[in-house]
Design a protein around this motif. Structure first.
Motif, PDB file in Angstrom:
ATOM      1  N   TRP A 245     -10.281 -52.043  64.677  1.00 59.37           N
ATOM      2  CA  TRP A 245      -8.925 -52.594  64.609  1.00 59.37           C
ATOM      3  C   TRP A 245      -8.323 -52.359  63.227  1.00 59.37           C
ATOM      4  O   TRP A 245      -7.139 -52.038  63.097  1.00 59.37           O
ATOM      5  N   GLU A 246      -9.143 -52.522  62.176  1.00 56.17           N
ATOM      6  CA  GLU A 246      -8.656 -52.218  60.834  1.00 56.17           C
ATOM      7  C   GLU A 246      -8.150 -50.780  60.764  1.00 56.17           C
ATOM      8  O   GLU A 246      -7.104 -50.502  60.168  1.00 56.17           O
ATOM      9  N   THR A 247      -8.898 -49.870  61.354  1.00 57.79           N
ATOM     10  CA  THR A 247      -8.488 -48.476  61.360  1.00 57.79           C
ATOM     11  C   THR A 247      -7.192 -48.288  62.133  1.00 57.79           C
ATOM     12  O   THR A 247      -6.317 -47.501  61.733  1.00 57.79           O
ATOM     13  N   CYS A 248      -7.046 -49.012  63.241  1.00 62.22           N
ATOM     14  CA  CYS A 248      -5.813 -48.903  64.026  1.00 62.22           C
ATOM     15  C   CYS A 248      -4.598 -49.378  63.235  1.00 62.22           C
ATOM     16  O   CYS A 248      -3.500 -48.821  63.389  1.00 62.22           O
ATOM     17  N   VAL A 249      -4.769 -50.402  62.415  1.00 65.66           N
ATOM     18  CA  VAL A 249      -3.657 -50.857  61.580  1.00 65.66           C
ATOM     19  C   VAL A 249      -3.215 -49.734  60.646  1.00 65.66           C
ATOM     20  O   VAL A 249      -2.009 -49.470  60.482  1.00 65.66           O
ATOM     21  N   ARG A 250      -4.167 -49.053  60.036  1.00 64.68           N
ATOM     22  CA  ARG A 250      -3.825 -47.947  59.130  1.00 64.68           C
ATOM     23  C   ARG A 250      -3.183 -46.797  59.901  1.00 64.68           C
ATOM     24  O   ARG A 250      -2.172 -46.227  59.465  1.00 64.68           O
ATOM     25  N   GLU A 251      -3.775 -46.440  61.043  1.00 64.96           N
ATOM     26  CA  GLU A 251      -3.263 -45.297  61.782  1.00 64.96           C
ATOM     27  C   GLU A 251      -1.908 -45.590  62.419  1.00 64.96           C
ATOM     28  O   GLU A 251      -1.090 -44.682  62.579  1.00 64.96           O
ATOM     29  N   ALA A 252      -1.671 -46.841  62.791  1.00 66.64           N
ATOM     30  CA  ALA A 252      -0.352 -47.194  63.332  1.00 66.64           C
ATOM     31  C   ALA A 252       0.727 -46.992  62.277  1.00 66.64           C
ATOM     32  O   ALA A 252       1.857 -46.595  62.588  1.00 66.64           O
ATOM     33  N   THR A 253       0.373 -47.246  61.021  1.00 68.26           N
ATOM     34  CA  THR A 253       1.320 -46.988  59.934  1.00 68.26           C
ATOM     35  C   THR A 253       1.602 -45.501  59.803  1.00 68.26           C
ATOM     36  O   THR A 253       2.752 -45.070  59.688  1.00 68.26           O
ATOM     37  N   VAL A 254       0.556 -44.686  59.844  1.00 69.58           N
ATOM     38  CA  VAL A 254       0.725 -43.243  59.673  1.00 69.58           C
ATOM     39  C   VAL A 254       1.480 -42.635  60.859  1.00 69.58           C
ATOM     40  O   VAL A 254       2.326 -41.743  60.677  1.00 69.58           O
ATOM     41  N   LEU A 255       1.192 -43.092  62.072  1.00 64.92           N
ATOM     42  CA  LEU A 255       1.862 -42.524  63.237  1.00 64.92           C
ATOM     43  C   LEU A 255       3.365 -42.768  63.210  1.00 64.92           C
ATOM     44  O   LEU A 255       4.116 -42.057  63.895  1.00 64.92           O
ATOM     45  N   GLY A 256       3.811 -43.761  62.451  1.00 64.51           N
ATOM     46  CA  GLY A 256       5.245 -43.971  62.313  1.00 64.51           C
ATOM     47  C   GLY A 256       5.960 -42.782  61.696  1.00 64.51           C
ATOM     48  O   GLY A 256       7.169 -42.606  61.873  1.00 64.51           O
ATOM     49  N   LEU A 257       5.213 -41.944  60.956  1.00 57.72           N
ATOM     50  CA  LEU A 257       5.809 -40.741  60.378  1.00 57.72           C
ATOM     51  C   LEU A 257       6.240 -39.751  61.450  1.00 57.72           C
ATOM     52  O   LEU A 257       7.037 -38.853  61.181  1.00 57.72           O
ATOM     53  N   LEU A 258       5.705 -39.893  62.661  1.00 57.84           N
ATOM     54  CA  LEU A 258       6.073 -39.006  63.767  1.00 57.84           C
ATOM     55  C   LEU A 258       7.306 -39.488  64.514  1.00 57.84           C
ATOM     56  O   LEU A 258       7.735 -38.844  65.471  1.00 57.84           O
ATOM     57  N   GLY A 259       7.864 -40.606  64.115  1.00 57.47           N
ATOM     58  CA  GLY A 259       9.060 -41.109  64.757  1.00 57.47           C
ATOM     59  C   GLY A 259       8.875 -42.409  65.513  1.00 57.47           C
ATOM     60  O   GLY A 259       9.840 -42.959  66.050  1.00 57.47           O
ATOM     61  N   PHE A 260       7.633 -42.920  65.604  1.00 59.90           N
ATOM     62  CA  PHE A 260       7.415 -44.198  66.261  1.00 59.90           C
ATOM     63  C   PHE A 260       7.890 -45.321  65.345  1.00 59.90           C
ATOM     64  O   PHE A 260       7.767 -45.240  64.127  1.00 59.90           O
ATOM     65  N   VAL A 261       8.425 -46.363  65.939  1.00 66.98           N
ATOM     66  CA  VAL A 261       8.945 -47.471  65.153  1.00 66.98           C
ATOM     67  C   VAL A 261       7.774 -48.303  64.641  1.00 66.98           C
ATOM     68  O   VAL A 261       7.258 -49.181  65.322  1.00 66.98           O
ATOM     69  N   SER A 262       7.334 -47.982  63.452  1.00 69.27           N
ATOM     70  CA  SER A 262       6.322 -48.770  62.757  1.00 69.27           C
ATOM     71  C   SER A 262       6.613 -48.639  61.273  1.00 69.27           C
ATOM     72  O   SER A 262       7.654 -48.089  60.879  1.00 69.27           O
ATOM     73  N   LEU A 263       5.728 -49.122  60.454  1.00 69.91           N
ATOM     74  CA  LEU A 263       5.964 -49.071  59.019  1.00 69.91           C
ATOM     75  C   LEU A 263       6.141 -47.629  58.540  1.00 69.91           C
ATOM     76  O   LEU A 263       6.952 -47.351  57.645  1.00 69.91           O
ATOM     77  N   GLY A 264       5.384 -46.701  59.134  1.00 70.20           N
ATOM     78  CA  GLY A 264       5.516 -45.312  58.735  1.00 70.20           C
ATOM     79  C   GLY A 264       6.911 -44.756  58.983  1.00 70.20           C
ATOM     80  O   GLY A 264       7.376 -43.858  58.263  1.00 70.20           O
ATOM     81  N   TRP A 265       7.598 -45.267  60.008  1.00 70.76           N
ATOM     82  CA  TRP A 265       8.962 -44.799  60.285  1.00 70.76           C
ATOM     83  C   TRP A 265       9.888 -45.157  59.130  1.00 70.76           C
ATOM     84  O   TRP A 265      10.710 -44.345  58.708  1.00 70.76           O
ATOM     85  N   TYR A 266       9.741 -46.364  58.588  1.00 79.37           N
ATOM     86  CA  TYR A 266      10.576 -46.778  57.460  1.00 79.37           C
ATOM     87  C   TYR A 266      10.220 -45.996  56.202  1.00 79.37           C
ATOM     88  O   TYR A 266      11.092 -45.695  55.375  1.00 79.37           O
ATOM     89  N   ILE A 267       8.936 -45.667  56.035  1.00 82.39           N
ATOM     90  CA  ILE A 267       8.537 -44.839  54.891  1.00 82.39           C
ATOM     91  C   ILE A 267       9.184 -43.460  54.991  1.00 82.39           C
ATOM     92  O   ILE A 267       9.713 -42.924  54.016  1.00 82.39           O
ATOM     93  N   GLN A 268       9.136 -42.865  56.184  1.00 84.12           N
ATOM     94  CA  GLN A 268       9.726 -41.543  56.387  1.00 84.12           C
ATOM     95  C   GLN A 268      11.239 -41.588  56.204  1.00 84.12           C
ATOM     96  O   GLN A 268      11.831 -40.670  55.622  1.00 84.12           O
TER      97      GLN A 268
END
Length: 307
Positions: A245-268
């Motif tokens: 689950w810890e890994t999923c939290v990190r990967e959910a952030t990174v996957l936001g860079l692909l356009g999914f609405v997560s923290l990575g989306w705001y970073i991108q």
């Protein structure tokens, strides 16, 4: 024993230690390989020290400074309150909630799938004779079918974890379009392969005496699961569950860079707009989320370990 005698004994023990030429050869070969990769690869070290790199570093360090720390604000310009409100005002809560929701949904699906697949991938449970020899041994065809099932399930688990989350996400984007489900399923598929392998290995490493006793009393293969497998496997299964689950939290952030609405989306989005101070702030927020997830999972795993 005097100091001289102790030093002499230590020197003798060092000279008498076992020597493994293969280990020394391996270390030397890896060192030479690393030097070749760095010096002879397509990423020369001198690029780090080029004038362009130094200019980019200086510009980036200047632009990541929060508004209140910039020269134009030191004389009484933008306050910390205004900068925090502009940066996190309407984005922090959705970013945190979407990232946590993605990770929790994915790991729950992965845990459920892995729990089922591991029962068919454990050799001692799904094999021809689970945990103990049967009074009526199965025939050659039954043995072949059971072993083929184990091999097929373990091969499927290898396939799931061999494909990275990002590749799964690209494939699912094509099928389902942009949204949360491609990210959830991408994380779930990859982690199903990892958890399934770990769960199956846990079952295979169980002490066989208790399960063999239950089997000798007439328990069927299906009855062995709640009576002998789950009671001894559940704690370790949950340890692996929270670790992934810890890994999923990190990967959910990174996957936001692909356009999914997560923290990575705001970073991108901040990077695309050259708002580097905001981008670094969201990266720091991601670190806080991961630290919080690590603390929660650590507490739960600690309670399970002591229990």
């Amino acid at each position: 024993m005097t100091d001289l005698e102790r030093d002499r004994v230590i020197r003798e023990l060092r000279r008498a230690r076992p020597r493994r030429p293969f280990v020394r050869f391996s270390v030397g070969a890896l060192t030479l390989l690393a030097m070749w990769a760095i010096l002879g690869g397509s990423f020369p070290v001198r690029d780090f020290f080029s004038a362009r790199a130094q200019t980019n570093v200086a510009r980036f360090l200047a632009e990541i400074r929060p508004g209140p720390l910039r020269p134009e604000s030191l004389g009484g310009g933008e306050s910390w309150g205004a900068w925090l409100a502009d940066t996190f005002g309407q984005a922090a809560a959705p970013a945190i909630l979407s990232t946590v929701a993605l990770s929790v949904s994915a790991i729950v699906l992965a845990g459920l799938a892995a729990s089922v697949l591991s029962l068919f991938g454990a050799r001692n449970l799904a094999g021809p004779e689970p945990f103990a020899a049967s009074p009526r041994p199965p025939g050659p065809i039954a043995r072949t079918l059971h072993r083929s099932l184990v091999l097929a399930v373990r091969g499927f688990l290898i396939l799931l974890r061999a494909i990275p989350e990002y590749v799964w996400a690209y494939l699912l984007l094509t099928l389902l379009g942009v949204g949360a489900w491609p990210a959830v399923l991408a994380l779930a598929l990859h982690n199903s392969g990892i958890l399934g392998r770990l769960y199956a290995e846990t079952i295979e490493n169980l002490p066989g005496e208790g399960a063999a006793t239950v089997r000798a009393l007439g328990a069927t293969r299906a009855q062995l699961v709640p009576l002998a497998v789950l009671p001894r496997s559940l704690n370790r299964w949950l340890l692996y569950f929270f670790y992934r689950w810890e890994t999923c939290v990190r990967e959910a952030t990174v996957l936001g860079l692909l356009g999914f609405v997560s923290l990575g989306w705001y970073i991108q989005d901040a990077r695309a707009g050259a708002r580097y101070d905001e981008m670094v702030a969201f990266v720091a927020l991601g670190a806080v989320i991961i630290l919080a997830g690590d603390w929660v999972s650590g507490r739960v795993r600690g309670r399970l370990r002591t229990g």
